[in-house]
Motif scaffolding. Structure first.
Motif, mmCIF file in Angstrom:
data_model
loop_
_atom_site.group_PDB
_atom_site.id
_atom_site.type_symbol
_atom_site.label_atom_id
_atom_site.label_comp_id
_atom_site.label_asym_id
_atom_site.label_seq_id
_atom_site.Cartn_x
_atom_site.Cartn_y
_atom_site.Cartn_z
ATOM 1 N N LEU A 152 0.695 -1.497 0.007
ATOM 2 C CA LEU A 152 0.041 -0.099 0.018
ATOM 3 C C LEU A 152 0.900 1.183 -0.112
ATOM 4 C CD1 LEU A 152 -2.457 -1.241 2.677
ATOM 5 C CD2 LEU A 152 -2.887 -1.146 0.167
ATOM 6 N N ASP A 193 -5.114 9.731 2.789
ATOM 7 C CA ASP A 193 -4.133 8.482 2.911
ATOM 8 C C ASP A 193 -2.767 8.802 3.202
ATOM 9 O OD1 ASP A 193 -3.791 9.871 0.364
ATOM 10 O OD2 ASP A 193 -3.168 7.772 -0.553
ATOM 11 N N ASP A 248 -3.772 -5.933 13.902
ATOM 12 C CA ASP A 248 -3.620 -4.850 12.713
ATOM 13 C C ASP A 248 -2.314 -4.082 12.831
ATOM 14 O OD1 ASP A 248 -6.388 -5.457 12.091
ATOM 15 O OD2 ASP A 248 -7.138 -4.098 13.126
ATOM 16 N N ILE A 286 -3.454 5.559 10.729
ATOM 17 C CA ILE A 286 -3.942 4.566 9.453
ATOM 18 C C ILE A 286 -3.801 3.135 9.975
ATOM 19 C CG2 ILE A 286 -3.138 3.643 7.320
ATOM 20 C CD1 ILE A 286 -2.181 6.572 6.628
ATOM 21 N N THR A 287 -4.803 2.454 9.842
ATOM 22 C CA THR A 287 -4.728 1.075 10.396
ATOM 23 C C THR A 287 -4.697 0.095 8.938
ATOM 24 O OG1 THR A 287 -6.192 1.582 12.188
ATOM 25 C CG2 THR A 287 -6.093 -0.670 11.571
ATOM 26 N N ILE A 288 -3.731 -0.731 8.863
ATOM 27 C CA ILE A 288 -3.705 -1.849 7.849
ATOM 28 C C ILE A 288 -4.083 -3.216 8.385
ATOM 29 C CG2 ILE A 288 -2.193 -2.859 6.470
ATOM 30 C CD1 ILE A 288 -0.572 -0.362 6.311
ATOM 31 N N TYR A 289 -4.917 -3.970 7.792
ATOM 32 C CA TYR A 289 -5.291 -5.300 8.136
ATOM 33 C C TYR A 289 -5.141 -6.233 6.834
ATOM 34 C CZ TYR A 289 -9.788 -4.195 5.368
ATOM 35 O OH TYR A 289 -10.181 -3.850 4.558
ATOM 36 N N LEU A 296 -3.387 -6.704 1.623
ATOM 37 C CA LEU A 296 -3.501 -5.634 2.537
ATOM 38 C C LEU A 296 -5.030 -4.688 2.400
ATOM 39 C CD1 LEU A 296 0.400 -4.746 3.095
ATOM 40 C CD2 LEU A 296 -1.275 -6.365 4.450
ATOM 41 N N TRP A 337 -6.782 -0.992 4.081
ATOM 42 C CA TRP A 337 -6.596 0.025 5.079
ATOM 43 C C TRP A 337 -7.833 0.830 5.466
ATOM 44 C CZ3 TRP A 337 -6.751 5.608 4.502
ATOM 45 C CH2 TRP A 337 -6.869 5.776 3.196
ATOM 46 N N TRP A 338 -7.815 1.319 6.690
ATOM 47 C CA TRP A 338 -8.867 2.327 7.057
ATOM 48 C C TRP A 338 -8.345 3.446 7.944
ATOM 49 C CZ3 TRP A 338 -10.454 2.817 12.101
ATOM 50 C CH2 TRP A 338 -10.126 1.702 12.996
ATOM 51 N N ARG A 339 -8.959 4.484 8.012
ATOM 52 C CA ARG A 339 -8.806 5.730 9.099
ATOM 53 C C ARG A 339 -9.910 6.195 9.271
ATOM 54 N NH1 ARG A 339 -4.595 10.151 6.957
ATOM 55 N NH2 ARG A 339 -3.666 9.996 8.709
#
Length: 142
Positions: free
Chosen positions: A65, A76, A115, A126-129, A137, A139-141
């Motif tokens: 990402l 982002d 995460d 920023i959270t990556i999963y 991958l 992501w969300w925020r």
């Protein structure tokens, strides 16, 4: 001669491709795909962005990402020029319902999962999963 002019025009228009500069060592290790094995997180820099790359052992296919550096106006991006990483216990379905009004497709809701949280400056993290449906991958925020 027309061909040469065309090639030179295209080269000048698009410019040289920016090169990714990868850190020599992994910046973090985390079990992002919930299989009990740690994956290494690699960090690369390109222009005003950074790239996070992980090769989940569950899929054995690298996924990456790209995010902005020091660009608070981008959703982002982080606000600083240096990202920091930490693990976070995976969210529950209830927490995602409260945050988003829905569950995340491909997200594995399990206390065995982690995460990857990226912080930098005063922006929200920023959270990556790992998306178990796409094997990539996500992501969300907030």
């Amino acid at each position: 001669m027309k061909y040469l002019v065309f090639v030179l025009t295209i080269s000048c228009f698009f410019g040289e491709a920016a090169e990714i500069k990868w850190d020599s060592e992994p910046v973090y290790s985390i079990d992002i795909d919930c299989d009990g094995q740690l994956e290494n997180v690699e960090l690369g820099f390109i222009a005003k962005d950074f790239i996070v790359k992980v090769k989940p052992s569950a899929s054995n296919t690298p996924s990456s990402l790209q995010f902005g550096l020091g660009q608070a106006v981008r959703q982002d991006a982080i606000c600083s020029l240096k990202p920091t990483f930490q693990a976070s216990v995976a969210y529950t379905e209830e927490e995602h319902m409260e945050i988003f009004g829905q569950v995340l497709n491909g997200y594995k809701y399990s206390s065995k999962c982690s995460d990857l949280v990226i912080k930098g400056g005063e922006c929200d993290p920023i959270t990556i999963y790992f998306n178990h449906e796409t094997n990539e991958l996500g992501w969300w925020r907030l």
